[in-house]
Design a protein around this motif. Structure first.
Motif, PDB file in Angstrom:
ATOM      1  N   GLY A   1       0.799  -1.221   0.000  1.00  0.00           N
ATOM      2  CA  GLY A   1       0.000   0.000   0.000  1.00  0.00           C
ATOM      3  C   GLY A   1       0.826   1.263   0.000  1.00  0.00           C
ATOM      4  O   GLY A   1       0.286   2.360   0.181  1.00  0.00           O
ATOM      5  N   ARG A   2       2.127   1.160  -0.237  1.00  0.00           N
ATOM      6  CA  ARG A   2       2.971   2.356  -0.144  1.00  0.00           C
ATOM      7  C   ARG A   2       3.652   2.729  -1.453  1.00  0.00           C
ATOM      8  O   ARG A   2       4.448   3.660  -1.493  1.00  0.00           O
ATOM      9  CB  ARG A   2       4.016   2.200   0.958  1.00  0.00           C
ATOM     10  CG  ARG A   2       5.089   1.150   0.714  1.00  0.00           C
ATOM     11  CD  ARG A   2       5.959   0.975   1.951  1.00  0.00           C
ATOM     12  NE  ARG A   2       7.103   0.107   1.730  1.00  0.00           N
ATOM     13  CZ  ARG A   2       8.347   0.535   1.519  1.00  0.00           C
ATOM     14  NH1 ARG A   2       8.606   1.829   1.506  1.00  0.00           N
ATOM     15  NH2 ARG A   2       9.330  -0.325   1.346  1.00  0.00           N
ATOM     16  N   VAL A   3       3.316   2.045  -2.542  1.00  0.00           N
ATOM     17  CA  VAL A   3       3.893   2.366  -3.841  1.00  0.00           C
ATOM     18  C   VAL A   3       2.764   2.572  -4.840  1.00  0.00           C
ATOM     19  O   VAL A   3       1.901   1.704  -5.008  1.00  0.00           O
ATOM     20  CB  VAL A   3       4.837   1.255  -4.344  1.00  0.00           C
ATOM     21  CG1 VAL A   3       5.402   1.631  -5.718  1.00  0.00           C
ATOM     22  CG2 VAL A   3       5.971   1.016  -3.356  1.00  0.00           C
ATOM     23  N   GLY A   4       2.758   3.727  -5.486  1.00  0.00           N
ATOM     24  CA  GLY A   4       1.776   4.029  -6.517  1.00  0.00           C
ATOM     25  C   GLY A   4       2.462   4.497  -7.775  1.00  0.00           C
ATOM     26  O   GLY A   4       3.694   4.660  -7.813  1.00  0.00           O
ATOM     27  N   ALA A   5       1.662   4.717  -8.831  1.00  0.00           N
ATOM     28  CA  ALA A   5       2.206   5.224 -10.087  1.00  0.00           C
ATOM     29  C   ALA A   5       1.156   6.062 -10.788  1.00  0.00           C
ATOM     30  O   ALA A   5      -0.013   5.678 -10.843  1.00  0.00           O
ATOM     31  CB  ALA A   5       2.636   4.073 -10.996  1.00  0.00           C
ATOM     32  N   THR A   6       1.582   7.202 -11.313  1.00  0.00           N
ATOM     33  CA  THR A   6       0.705   7.980 -12.192  1.00  0.00           C
ATOM     34  C   THR A   6       0.983   7.585 -13.631  1.00  0.00           C
ATOM     35  O   THR A   6       2.100   7.184 -13.989  1.00  0.00           O
ATOM     36  CB  THR A   6       0.916   9.491 -12.020  1.00  0.00           C
ATOM     37  OG1 THR A   6       2.308   9.804 -12.226  1.00  0.00           O
ATOM     38  CG2 THR A   6       0.491   9.944 -10.642  1.00  0.00           C
ATOM     39  N   ILE A   7      -0.063   7.689 -14.459  1.00  0.00           N
ATOM     40  CA  ILE A   7       0.055   7.372 -15.888  1.00  0.00           C
ATOM     41  C   ILE A   7      -0.567   8.517 -16.669  1.00  0.00           C
ATOM     42  O   ILE A   7      -1.674   8.961 -16.367  1.00  0.00           O
ATOM     43  CB  ILE A   7      -0.643   6.043 -16.230  1.00  0.00           C
ATOM     44  CG1 ILE A   7      -0.060   4.891 -15.394  1.00  0.00           C
ATOM     45  CG2 ILE A   7      -0.506   5.738 -17.718  1.00  0.00           C
ATOM     46  CD1 ILE A   7      -0.747   3.560 -15.618  1.00  0.00           C
ATOM     47  N   THR A   8       0.142   9.000 -17.668  1.00  0.00           N
ATOM     48  CA  THR A   8      -0.325  10.142 -18.451  1.00  0.00           C
ATOM     49  C   THR A   8      -1.231   9.681 -19.595  1.00  0.00           C
ATOM     50  O   THR A   8      -1.179   8.526 -20.031  1.00  0.00           O
ATOM     51  CB  THR A   8       0.852  10.925 -19.061  1.00  0.00           C
ATOM     52  OG1 THR A   8       1.369  10.215 -20.191  1.00  0.00           O
ATOM     53  CG2 THR A   8       1.966  11.148 -18.047  1.00  0.00           C
ATOM     54  N   ALA A   9      -2.008  10.613 -20.117  1.00  0.00           N
ATOM     55  CA  ALA A   9      -2.826  10.310 -21.289  1.00  0.00           C
ATOM     56  C   ALA A   9      -1.954  10.091 -22.515  1.00  0.00           C
ATOM     57  O   ALA A   9      -2.216   9.182 -23.326  1.00  0.00           O
ATOM     58  CB  ALA A   9      -3.816  11.442 -21.541  1.00  0.00           C
TER      59      ALA A   9
END
Length: 351
Positions: free
Chosen positions: A193-201
């Motif tokens: 629960g401590r690693v995320g990622a953003t993804i662009t269009a």
């Protein structure tokens, strides 16, 4: 029958460049029209490195908002080798900082003041882990011996994996993920629960071949650069999965046309003019419009521990034509991603 209308909780943009001055005034209305909140990147000239810097920048953003528009800028600290952990903690406690941004020195636009060695900010990272302040990472090595298309994957192996081992409670977002390796890494840590990622269009819609289609297309040049088609497909699969660690971050990054179309063009795609329409197009192409709300509106707030918006917005299949140009007061302009093209969806505003 194709879906004629989409209703979503109002999304947030977890990675946006608003710049400053005249550029801020020109581009802010696009982001504020579609998104309720946004994580604001601090790579100004000079960077917003202290709590006082970030508070002053937040004031300038709020002053530039169009009348009657409600929008919450979530500020970040630009980490340098000299960042003071006490200032960072005080800024977080005062509600100024939502996160801190790690730019490896000279990795991208306005990153010359970035961190040269993670050992130099060990105390900062320890304090961030202690107070629960997320670390947002531009995940590329700057080693000139590493091919530009491999710099994210090498960063994950060489820097990010050891970083998480050294700081086992630090919360991290791998910004603008572009590779299968990034998707796999985030998934491998999903249970924590401590690693995320953003993804662009734009990384959902283009691969590296598009940059050279019919000639060099400088307005598709961004950092991290678009990768092979297999990586684009991996990003689409992650975005439409509904999985909590993956969420929307446009990385919309405006530059004047003269700065993009030059002998040494700047990196960045300006997608804010039609951000949600672009994401809807990518999700529709994947047959997953029903997954857009989780990615755009739910996963990000939950990762950051913020409430999900109660407001709803509408996209309709009436279509829209992307603006040709966004003009600037000095006579220059910003060219939006897919300038002049017809998109299938149109953002209609709040329900």
């Amino acid at each position: 029958m194709p879906t004629p209308r989409l209703v979503l909780r109002r999304p947030d943009d977890w990675h946006v460049h608003l710049r400053d001055g005249a550029m801020l005034a020109a581009v802010l209305p696009f982001t504020a029209r579609q998104f309720g909140r946004a994580i604001i990147m601090p790579n100004l000239k000079p960077p917003a490195a202290t709590a006082a810097d970030a508070a002053a920048y937040r004031d300038r953003i709020l002053a530039a908002l169009p009348a009657g528009v409600e929008f919450t800028p979530l500020m970040t600290a630009y980490l340098t080798d000299a960042t003071d952990p006490d200032d960072l903690a005080a800024g977080a406690a005062a509600g100024i900082f939502t996160a801190a941004k790690l730019y490896p020195a000279n990795a991208t636009t306005n990153s010359a003041h970035g961190v040269t060695d993670l050992n130099r900010i060990a105390r900062v990272l320890e304090r961030m882990a202690e107070i629960g302040l997320p670390l947002l990472i531009h995940g590329e090595v700057t080693d000139g011996n590493v091919d530009i298309f491999d710099r994210e994957a090498v960063f994950i192996d060489r820097t990010l994996a050891p970083l998480l081992e050294r700081h086992p409670t630090l919360r991290v977002v791998l910004e603008h993920a572009t590779t299968q390796e990034a998707v796999d890494f985030v998934r491998a840590h999903a249970d924590s629960g401590r690693v995320g990622a953003t993804i662009t269009a734009h990384h959902l819609l283009i691969n590296r071949s598009h940059i050279f289609q019919g000639g060099i297309r400088p307005h598709l040049y961004c950092l991290p650069i678009a990768k092979r088609e297999k990586h684009r497909r991996a990003l689409v699969e992650a975005a439409i999965s509904g999985e909590g660690p993956f969420f929307l971050g446009t990385d919309t990054a405006p530059h004047p046309v003269t700065a993009k179309e030059s002998a040494c063009g700047c990196a960045g795609c300006f997608t804010a003019a039609t951000a949600l329409e672009l994401y809807a197009e990518a999700f529709e192409e994947a047959g997953a419009l029903d997954k857009l709300e989780a990615f755009a509106s739910l996963n990000g707030p939950r990762f950051y521990g913020l409430p999900v918006s109660e407001e709803q917005v509408v996209l309709e299949r009436s279509g829209t034509v992307v603006l040709d140009l966004v003009t600037l007061p000095d006579g220059d302009a910003v060219l939006p991603f897919r300038s002049g093209e017809k998109l299938s969806w149109r953002f209609m505003g709040a329900v």
